[in-house]
Design a protein around this motif. Sequence first.
Motif, PDB file in Angstrom:
ATOM      1  N   TRP A 166      47.692  11.012 -61.611  1.00  7.92           N
ATOM      2  CA  TRP A 166      48.513   9.925 -61.063  1.00  7.92           C
ATOM      3  C   TRP A 166      48.661  10.032 -59.550  1.00  7.92           C
ATOM      4  CZ3 TRP A 166      49.767   5.238 -62.334  1.00  7.92           C
ATOM      5  CH2 TRP A 166      49.652   4.860 -63.666  1.00  7.92           C
ATOM      6  N   LYS A 167      48.683  11.225 -59.018  1.00  6.65           N
ATOM      7  CA  LYS A 167      48.700  11.393 -57.566  1.00  6.65           C
ATOM      8  C   LYS A 167      47.435  10.803 -56.962  1.00  6.65           C
ATOM      9  CE  LYS A 167      49.128  13.263 -53.385  1.00  6.65           C
ATOM     10  NZ  LYS A 167      49.842  12.554 -52.303  1.00  6.65           N
ATOM     11  N   ARG A 168      46.302  11.084 -57.556  1.00  3.51           N
ATOM     12  CA  ARG A 168      45.026  10.588 -57.021  1.00  3.51           C
ATOM     13  C   ARG A 168      44.902   9.073 -57.177  1.00  3.51           C
ATOM     14  NH1 ARG A 168      42.325  14.808 -55.314  1.00  3.51           N
ATOM     15  NH2 ARG A 168      42.582  16.838 -56.332  1.00  3.51           N
ATOM     16  N   LEU A 169      45.409   8.550 -58.280  1.00  2.00           N
ATOM     17  CA  LEU A 169      45.362   7.100 -58.479  1.00  2.00           C
ATOM     18  C   LEU A 169      46.223   6.376 -57.454  1.00  2.00           C
ATOM     19  CD1 LEU A 169      45.552   6.928 -62.375  1.00  2.00           C
ATOM     20  CD2 LEU A 169      43.542   6.488 -60.960  1.00  2.00           C
ATOM     21  N   LYS A 170      47.429   6.881 -57.218  1.00  6.86           N
ATOM     22  CA  LYS A 170      48.316   6.247 -56.240  1.00  6.86           C
ATOM     23  C   LYS A 170      47.756   6.371 -54.821  1.00  6.86           C
ATOM     24  CE  LYS A 170      52.671   6.577 -58.764  1.00  6.86           C
ATOM     25  NZ  LYS A 170      54.066   7.074 -58.722  1.00  6.86           N
ATOM     26  N   ASP A 171      47.122   7.493 -54.519  1.00  3.44           N
ATOM     27  CA  ASP A 171      46.474   7.632 -53.212  1.00  3.44           C
ATOM     28  C   ASP A 171      45.386   6.582 -53.046  1.00  3.44           C
ATOM     29  OD1 ASP A 171      48.100   9.728 -52.538  1.00  3.44           O
ATOM     30  OD2 ASP A 171      46.585  11.297 -52.847  1.00  3.44           O
ATOM     31  N   GLY A 172      44.657   6.309 -54.128  1.00  6.44           N
ATOM     32  CA  GLY A 172      43.619   5.290 -54.071  1.00  6.44           C
ATOM     33  C   GLY A 172      44.182   3.896 -53.870  1.00  6.44           C
ATOM     34  N   VAL A 173      45.318   3.617 -54.514  1.00  7.26           N
ATOM     35  CA  VAL A 173      45.979   2.317 -54.324  1.00  7.26           C
ATOM     36  C   VAL A 173      46.436   2.181 -52.870  1.00  7.26           C
ATOM     37  CG1 VAL A 173      47.967   0.906 -54.953  1.00  7.26           C
ATOM     38  CG2 VAL A 173      46.670   2.102 -56.732  1.00  7.26           C
ATOM     39  N   ALA A 174      47.030   3.249 -52.324  1.00  8.70           N
ATOM     40  CA  ALA A 174      47.512   3.214 -50.939  1.00  8.70           C
ATOM     41  C   ALA A 174      46.363   3.018 -49.949  1.00  8.70           C
ATOM     42  CB  ALA A 174      48.263   4.501 -50.616  1.00  8.70           C
ATOM     43  N   ALA A 175      45.197   3.542 -50.305  1.00  7.92           N
ATOM     44  CA  ALA A 175      44.023   3.418 -49.427  1.00  7.92           C
ATOM     45  C   ALA A 175      43.220   2.152 -49.710  1.00  7.92           C
ATOM     46  CB  ALA A 175      43.138   4.643 -49.588  1.00  7.92           C
ATOM     47  N   SER A 176      43.706   1.319 -50.634  1.00  8.46           N
ATOM     48  CA  SER A 176      43.043   0.057 -51.016  1.00  8.46           C
ATOM     49  C   SER A 176      41.666   0.274 -51.634  1.00  8.46           C
ATOM     50  CB  SER A 176      42.919  -0.874 -49.797  1.00  8.46           C
ATOM     51  OG  SER A 176      44.191  -1.194 -49.280  1.00  8.46           O
ATOM     52  N   THR A 177      41.445   1.452 -52.233  1.00  2.00           N
ATOM     53  CA  THR A 177      40.179   1.697 -52.928  1.00  2.00           C
ATOM     54  C   THR A 177      40.322   1.543 -54.437  1.00  2.00           C
ATOM     55  OG1 THR A 177      40.639   4.077 -53.006  1.00  2.00           O
ATOM     56  CG2 THR A 177      39.339   3.260 -51.134  1.00  2.00           C
ATOM     57  N   ILE A 178      41.563   1.454 -54.929  1.00  5.12           N
ATOM     58  CA  ILE A 178      41.825   1.259 -56.349  1.00  5.12           C
ATOM     59  C   ILE A 178      42.695   0.019 -56.524  1.00  5.12           C
ATOM     60  CG2 ILE A 178      43.035   2.193 -58.367  1.00  5.12           C
ATOM     61  CD1 ILE A 178      42.167   4.960 -57.538  1.00  5.12           C
ATOM     62  N   LYS A 179      42.285  -0.865 -57.425  1.00  4.81           N
ATOM     63  CA  LYS A 179      43.029  -2.093 -57.705  1.00  4.81           C
ATOM     64  C   LYS A 179      44.278  -1.760 -58.522  1.00  4.81           C
ATOM     65  CE  LYS A 179      39.851  -4.881 -55.961  1.00  4.81           C
ATOM     66  NZ  LYS A 179      40.105  -5.744 -54.788  1.00  4.81           N
ATOM     67  N   SER A 180      45.342  -2.563 -58.323  1.00  8.01           N
ATOM     68  CA  SER A 180      46.590  -2.259 -59.029  1.00  8.01           C
ATOM     69  C   SER A 180      47.335  -3.534 -59.406  1.00  8.01           C
ATOM     70  CB  SER A 180      47.487  -1.374 -58.165  1.00  8.01           C
ATOM     71  OG  SER A 180      47.925  -2.073 -57.019  1.00  8.01           O
ATOM     72  N   PHE A 181      48.266  -3.359 -60.353  1.00 12.27           N
ATOM     73  CA  PHE A 181      49.163  -4.424 -60.793  1.00 12.27           C
ATOM     74  C   PHE A 181      50.571  -3.846 -60.796  1.00 12.27           C
ATOM     75  CE2 PHE A 181      51.563  -6.357 -64.323  1.00 12.27           C
ATOM     76  CZ  PHE A 181      51.541  -7.699 -63.927  1.00 12.27           C
ATOM     77  N   THR A 182      51.519  -4.595 -60.258  1.00 12.23           N
ATOM     78  CA  THR A 182      52.898  -4.112 -60.147  1.00 12.23           C
ATOM     79  C   THR A 182      53.694  -4.469 -61.403  1.00 12.23           C
ATOM     80  OG1 THR A 182      52.873  -4.331 -57.743  1.00 12.23           O
ATOM     81  CG2 THR A 182      55.026  -4.231 -58.822  1.00 12.23           C
ATOM     82  N   ILE A 183      54.338  -3.470 -61.995  1.00 11.51           N
ATOM     83  CA  ILE A 183      55.214  -3.686 -63.150  1.00 11.51           C
ATOM     84  C   ILE A 183      56.629  -3.905 -62.628  1.00 11.51           C
ATOM     85  CG2 ILE A 183      56.107  -2.710 -65.293  1.00 11.51           C
ATOM     86  CD1 ILE A 183      53.540  -1.072 -65.503  1.00 11.51           C
ATOM     87  N   ALA A 184      57.104  -5.127 -62.695  1.00 11.88           N
ATOM     88  CA  ALA A 184      58.373  -5.499 -62.068  1.00 11.88           C
ATOM     89  C   ALA A 184      59.551  -4.705 -62.608  1.00 11.88           C
ATOM     90  CB  ALA A 184      58.613  -6.997 -62.249  1.00 11.88           C
ATOM     91  N   LYS A 185      59.550  -4.420 -63.922  1.00 17.48           N
ATOM     92  CA  LYS A 185      60.706  -3.749 -64.529  1.00 17.48           C
ATOM     93  C   LYS A 185      60.886  -2.312 -64.012  1.00 17.48           C
ATOM     94  CE  LYS A 185      62.723  -6.834 -67.033  1.00 17.48           C
ATOM     95  NZ  LYS A 185      62.734  -6.809 -68.494  1.00 17.48           N
TER      96      LYS A 185
END
Length: 348
Positions: A166-185
């Motif tokens: 999860w650390k690596r996935l979030k780093d990828g989202v922050a670097a715009s190399t991994i696509k993401s979807f925001t869970i509002a709840k």
Amino acid sequence: MSLLQGTPIQYAGKQAMDYVVKPSVAYGKLEDFFKVIFGVKVKQQVIYIHPLNKITIADPGCGLGIQDKQINRTEKFWNPENVKAWYSQCWVDLKGTIHEEQLKSGNDKPDITDTVIEEYLLDALQGAAGRDLMRMVFLSRMNITAADLTGGADEVKNYNQFNGIWKRLKDGVAASTIKSFTIAKNAGANAAAQELAAGDGRKILAGLWKAQAKVMKQVPKRDKVFMVTRSIYENLEDELEANPQLESSTLRMLEGSENLSYRGINILIMDAVDEAIEADFLISGKYTEPHRAILTVKDNLQVALDVDTSDPTVFDAWYERKDEKWYAKLLYKIDTQVGEEQYVAVAF
């Protein structure tokens, strides 16, 4: 200190010698979620070669048209960290307990190897090490602080061993190399406000499906997998069972099927993540992202171990005559990696 602690048990000489072991959560095998690479003992380079295209053009004539396209390569590194579990048991701590009769006699009394006592201890330790392994692979991060954890500074050592998935996935989202979807709840003001509403599970998976990169959408569904927290899984399950018009819903209620899928992609439950968030990530009345989901190509999320095709959670146990103590220890190296960022999407 003895491993066998807890509520005091009345002892009256010879009595019950068997435990009724309370069941612990089985998180599944590491290989169910990740590609496991064995024998990684030191920092090691991994080179990825990206597909080549657009090399064919109209023929401009004799001796003309040589292309200057280049194969794009990227590198990553395995950098495994040492982790350890080490415990001891002194025979003196077993005096006056239900285990005293299970001790050996005379000079061998301190040696609990090949006894029922050792069997109990090894079963407990190996089960804990297996659960630790899954929790660490998903949630460890080297920069975690006391403020991130319910238990504060005392819990940091249980999460700072290496950088988990999860650390690596979030780093990828922050670097715009991994696509993401925001869970509002997840942004709810408290735990009650974070609970999913009816239909939210399906909406999260739909959002994750749409978020994936175009190149990933071309991958056959049989080669993909969803990994979700149980909150999302059960929300989707509730929605299906609430629709009696669907034949699949009726079958689920009658047969209790455990295999859900979405758009033909199997769904795995990240129970290790659920249990850890509930136990250790309640801060100021709200959980840290209790709802999470991953859509990825199988084998894209990877774990490296220094052991050679064996279970790293198997303990080495021995009796040390000088110390008059029994010891159990495991030591291994571990690291995680995302193979190709374009082949994973996350929701949190």
